[in-house]
Design a protein around this motif. Structure first.
Motif, PDB file in Angstrom:
ATOM      1  N   ALA A 145       0.904  50.334  35.675  1.00  0.00           N
ATOM      2  CA  ALA A 145       0.202  49.080  35.932  1.00  0.00           C
ATOM      3  C   ALA A 145      -1.124  49.358  36.628  1.00  0.00           C
ATOM      4  O   ALA A 145      -2.149  48.759  36.296  1.00  0.00           O
ATOM      5  N   GLN A 146      -1.068  50.346  37.585  1.00  0.00           N
ATOM      6  CA  GLN A 146      -2.295  50.687  38.304  1.00  0.00           C
ATOM      7  C   GLN A 146      -3.350  51.214  37.336  1.00  0.00           C
ATOM      8  O   GLN A 146      -4.523  50.928  37.467  1.00  0.00           O
ATOM      9  N   LYS A 147      -2.862  52.020  36.361  1.00  0.00           N
ATOM     10  CA  LYS A 147      -3.801  52.569  35.411  1.00  0.00           C
ATOM     11  C   LYS A 147      -4.451  51.427  34.619  1.00  0.00           C
ATOM     12  O   LYS A 147      -5.652  51.417  34.414  1.00  0.00           O
ATOM     13  N   ARG A 148      -3.626  50.474  34.225  1.00  0.00           N
ATOM     14  CA  ARG A 148      -4.174  49.333  33.496  1.00  0.00           C
ATOM     15  C   ARG A 148      -5.179  48.577  34.357  1.00  0.00           C
ATOM     16  O   ARG A 148      -6.111  47.997  33.860  1.00  0.00           O
ATOM     17  N   ARG A 149      -4.928  48.626  35.678  1.00  0.00           N
ATOM     18  CA  ARG A 149      -5.761  47.831  36.578  1.00  0.00           C
ATOM     19  C   ARG A 149      -6.942  48.623  37.145  1.00  0.00           C
ATOM     20  O   ARG A 149      -7.453  48.280  38.191  1.00  0.00           O
ATOM     21  N   LEU A 150      -7.328  49.676  36.487  1.00  0.00           N
ATOM     22  CA  LEU A 150      -8.476  50.453  36.929  1.00  0.00           C
ATOM     23  C   LEU A 150      -9.617  49.485  37.273  1.00  0.00           C
ATOM     24  O   LEU A 150      -9.933  48.610  36.480  1.00  0.00           O
ATOM     25  N   GLU A 151     -10.176  49.676  38.467  1.00  0.00           N
ATOM     26  CA  GLU A 151     -11.149  48.691  38.943  1.00  0.00           C
ATOM     27  C   GLU A 151     -12.488  49.306  39.315  1.00  0.00           C
ATOM     28  O   GLU A 151     -12.582  50.492  39.620  1.00  0.00           O
ATOM     29  N   VAL A 152     -13.489  48.484  39.299  1.00  0.00           N
ATOM     30  CA  VAL A 152     -14.824  48.858  39.751  1.00  0.00           C
ATOM     31  C   VAL A 152     -15.280  47.765  40.719  1.00  0.00           C
ATOM     32  O   VAL A 152     -15.078  46.576  40.454  1.00  0.00           O
ATOM     33  N   VAL A 153     -15.850  48.170  41.840  1.00  0.00           N
ATOM     34  CA  VAL A 153     -16.307  47.193  42.835  1.00  0.00           C
ATOM     35  C   VAL A 153     -17.813  46.988  42.673  1.00  0.00           C
ATOM     36  O   VAL A 153     -18.588  47.956  42.698  1.00  0.00           O
ATOM     37  N   ILE A 154     -18.182  45.742  42.461  1.00  0.00           N
ATOM     38  CA  ILE A 154     -19.608  45.401  42.334  1.00  0.00           C
ATOM     39  C   ILE A 154     -19.894  44.258  43.303  1.00  0.00           C
ATOM     40  O   ILE A 154     -19.197  43.244  43.274  1.00  0.00           O
ATOM     41  N   GLY A 155     -20.877  44.447  44.143  1.00  0.00           N
ATOM     42  CA  GLY A 155     -21.216  43.410  45.120  1.00  0.00           C
ATOM     43  C   GLY A 155     -20.033  43.050  46.006  1.00  0.00           C
ATOM     44  O   GLY A 155     -19.834  41.881  46.335  1.00  0.00           O
ATOM     45  N   GLY A 156     -19.221  44.036  46.351  1.00  0.00           N
ATOM     46  CA  GLY A 156     -18.104  43.812  47.264  1.00  0.00           C
ATOM     47  C   GLY A 156     -16.883  43.194  46.602  1.00  0.00           C
ATOM     48  O   GLY A 156     -15.877  42.959  47.261  1.00  0.00           O
ATOM     49  N   ARG A 157     -16.934  42.943  45.285  1.00  0.00           N
ATOM     50  CA  ARG A 157     -15.805  42.318  44.600  1.00  0.00           C
ATOM     51  C   ARG A 157     -15.248  43.272  43.541  1.00  0.00           C
ATOM     52  O   ARG A 157     -16.024  43.933  42.838  1.00  0.00           O
ATOM     53  N   ALA A 158     -13.915  43.360  43.462  1.00  0.00           N
ATOM     54  CA  ALA A 158     -13.276  44.265  42.500  1.00  0.00           C
ATOM     55  C   ALA A 158     -13.126  43.584  41.154  1.00  0.00           C
ATOM     56  O   ALA A 158     -12.633  42.450  41.074  1.00  0.00           O
ATOM     57  N   TYR A 159     -13.572  44.266  40.105  1.00  0.00           N
ATOM     58  CA  TYR A 159     -13.454  43.745  38.749  1.00  0.00           C
ATOM     59  C   TYR A 159     -12.640  44.728  37.897  1.00  0.00           C
ATOM     60  O   TYR A 159     -12.750  45.945  38.077  1.00  0.00           O
ATOM     61  N   PRO A 160     -11.857  44.206  36.932  1.00  0.00           N
ATOM     62  CA  PRO A 160     -11.052  45.096  36.086  1.00  0.00           C
ATOM     63  C   PRO A 160     -11.881  45.791  35.010  1.00  0.00           C
ATOM     64  O   PRO A 160     -12.827  45.212  34.473  1.00  0.00           O
ATOM     65  N   VAL A 161     -11.478  47.035  34.718  1.00  0.00           N
ATOM     66  CA  VAL A 161     -12.116  47.786  33.646  1.00  0.00           C
ATOM     67  C   VAL A 161     -11.539  47.307  32.319  1.00  0.00           C
ATOM     68  O   VAL A 161     -10.349  47.029  32.201  1.00  0.00           O
ATOM     69  N   LEU A 162     -12.389  47.200  31.331  1.00  0.00           N
ATOM     70  CA  LEU A 162     -11.961  46.820  29.973  1.00  0.00           C
ATOM     71  C   LEU A 162     -11.684  48.090  29.177  1.00  0.00           C
ATOM     72  O   LEU A 162     -12.552  48.968  29.083  1.00  0.00           O
ATOM     73  N   GLY A 163     -10.490  48.201  28.621  1.00  0.00           N
ATOM     74  CA  GLY A 163     -10.156  49.379  27.837  1.00  0.00           C
ATOM     75  C   GLY A 163     -10.137  50.616  28.718  1.00  0.00           C
ATOM     76  O   GLY A 163      -9.752  50.557  29.879  1.00  0.00           O
ATOM     77  N   GLU A 164     -10.579  51.741  28.155  1.00  0.00           N
ATOM     78  CA  GLU A 164     -10.579  53.001  28.883  1.00  0.00           C
ATOM     79  C   GLU A 164     -12.012  53.363  29.257  1.00  0.00           C
ATOM     80  O   GLU A 164     -12.947  52.980  28.554  1.00  0.00           O
ATOM     81  N   ALA A 165     -12.155  54.119  30.355  1.00  0.00           N
ATOM     82  CA  ALA A 165     -13.491  54.606  30.692  1.00  0.00           C
ATOM     83  C   ALA A 165     -13.957  55.543  29.586  1.00  0.00           C
ATOM     84  O   ALA A 165     -13.180  56.335  29.069  1.00  0.00           O
ATOM     85  N   ASP A 166     -15.203  55.427  29.208  1.00  0.00           N
ATOM     86  CA  ASP A 166     -15.807  56.297  28.204  1.00  0.00           C
ATOM     87  C   ASP A 166     -16.347  57.548  28.892  1.00  0.00           C
ATOM     88  O   ASP A 166     -16.277  57.665  30.097  1.00  0.00           O
TER      89      ASP A 166
END
Ligand SMILES: *Cc1c(COP(=O)(O)O)cnc(C)c1O
Length: 357
Positions: A299-320
């Motif tokens: 689940a954590q892998k699915r929820r790979l996140e990136v923080v932008i402007g102090g807010r966490a957003y989910p990654v779409l698909g896999e990192a390229d």
């Protein structure tokens, strides 16, 4: 431009905490580009904490490391090698060699004899890793090292294979090492400095501290333990949002259209990916605890996140390779925004500059 940002004060705090907790001398393991923090920067942080013993695996690291150490500081080469040229290079370097087999002992002995020197070394015992080291029942092979004229055995050690979880396995490995030490002493030699503990063992198995602990990951605050460590998790990858676009519902994502967006989606393009170490599997212990949380891990892998402007957003698909698509729907994300990613520093390519703040 991508950069890996390291908080120097937090790193120094971790070093101080490790030194205080150890209560015995700490050998700083600075392999793999100082755990991704930069070989010399990591060594210098350890120096500031009073550490005078260092360990590496690659001979290429000797020269840059030596350049920032003091004359009397010790460097242990943890790779045991049966190659004549490597043995000769270790003797020339003035480092402490690791001897983990009869062939390695022979190579080091011959290199020392050829140089008219006595080679300092530690004997490695393989108590269950299956990598470098004499098997615990090869006491004869170990004693031959101690008896060898051109070798000065100053210590003996082992490496734990599961100190992040299985205490029983770790204790049996410790007992196997102690058995070898007892046999060495019974044969009339001084075993020297006995060491075994890595970062997780320092926290999970206190009796494994022995005469010295070998610590790497704890300095970065990224160590898997049974209880919280109080260390600060140091380091993050800083990248940029290079563009933003809107994808209509049902749009395919990535090669082969492997993924799809379910709804209209605002997508931010972040300028880092697997090449920078993001999205690669790390810090997954194959323990009972790990097995129990495998579902959580997935689940954590699915929820790979990136923080932008102090807010966490989910990654779409896999990192390229060098790009990560982030679902920023509902956020106010513009091109040029800074993004924070949390790859393992070990995986962050050497092309990414390390910046200390
Ligand atoms: C990497 C390594 C260590 C340090 O392990 P950490 O868990 O990162 O502290 C210690 N000893 C040996 C032999 C190693 O290879």
């Amino acid at each position: 431009m991508n950069r890996y940002v390291i908080d120097r004060a937090a790193l120094d705090g971790n070093v101080r905490q490790v030194v205080a907790l150890a209560g015995v001398p700490v050998m700083a393991v600075v392999k793999a580009n100082g755990y991704g923090f930069g070989l010399t920067e990591m060594a210098l942080a350890c120096k500031r904490g009073g550490i005078t013993r260092f360990a590496i695996t690659e001979l290429d690291d000797v020269a840059p490391l030596r350049a920032v150490l003091d004359e009397g500081d010790d460097v242990l080469v943890m790779r045991s090698t049966a190659l004549a040229d490597e043995a000769a290079a270790i003797v020339r370097s003035g480092c402490i060699a690791t001897v983990g087999s009869r062939a390695a002992a022979r190579a080091l002995d011959e290199a020392a004899a050829a140089a008219g020197a006595v080679a300092r070394c530690h004997v490695k015992v393989d108590t269950g890793f299956g990598r470098y080291g004499f098997l615990p029942d090869d006491v004869e092979g170990v004693l031959a090292c101690y008896a060898c004229e051109n070798l000065r055995v100053e210590g003996v050690y082992t490496h734990f294979s599961a100190a992040y979880g299985d205490g029983a396995l770790t204790r049996s490995q410790l007992a196997a090492l102690e058995g070898v030490c007892a046999a060495v002493e019974a044969a009339g030699f001084s075993a020297g400095v006995r060491h075994a503990a890595n970062s997780p063992a320092l926290f999970n198995v206190p009796e494994a501290k022995l005469d010295l602990v070998r610590i790497g990951s704890a300095f970065t605050g990224r160590v898997i333990t049974l209880a919280p460590t109080g260390l600060t998790r140091v380091g993050y990858l800083e990248a940029q949002v290079i563009d933003v676009k809107t994808l209509p519902a049902g749009s395919p994502l990535g090669y082969g259209g492997a993924a799809q967006v379910k709804r209209e989606t605002q997508v931010a393009f972040v300028s880092a990916g697997t090449q920078e170490g993001f999205g690669l599997a790390v810090e997954k212990p194959p323990t009972l605890r790990g097995a129990l949380s495998t579902a959580k891990g997935a689940a954590q892998k699915r929820r790979l996140e990136v923080v932008i402007g102090g807010r966490a957003y989910p990654v779409l698909g896999e990192a390229d390779l060098s790009l990560t698509l982030v679902d920023v729907t509902g956020g106010d994300v513009q091109a040029g925004a800074l993004a924070r990613l949390d790859p393992s520093p070990l995986m962050v390519g050497r092309n990414v500059p390390r910046v200390y703040v």
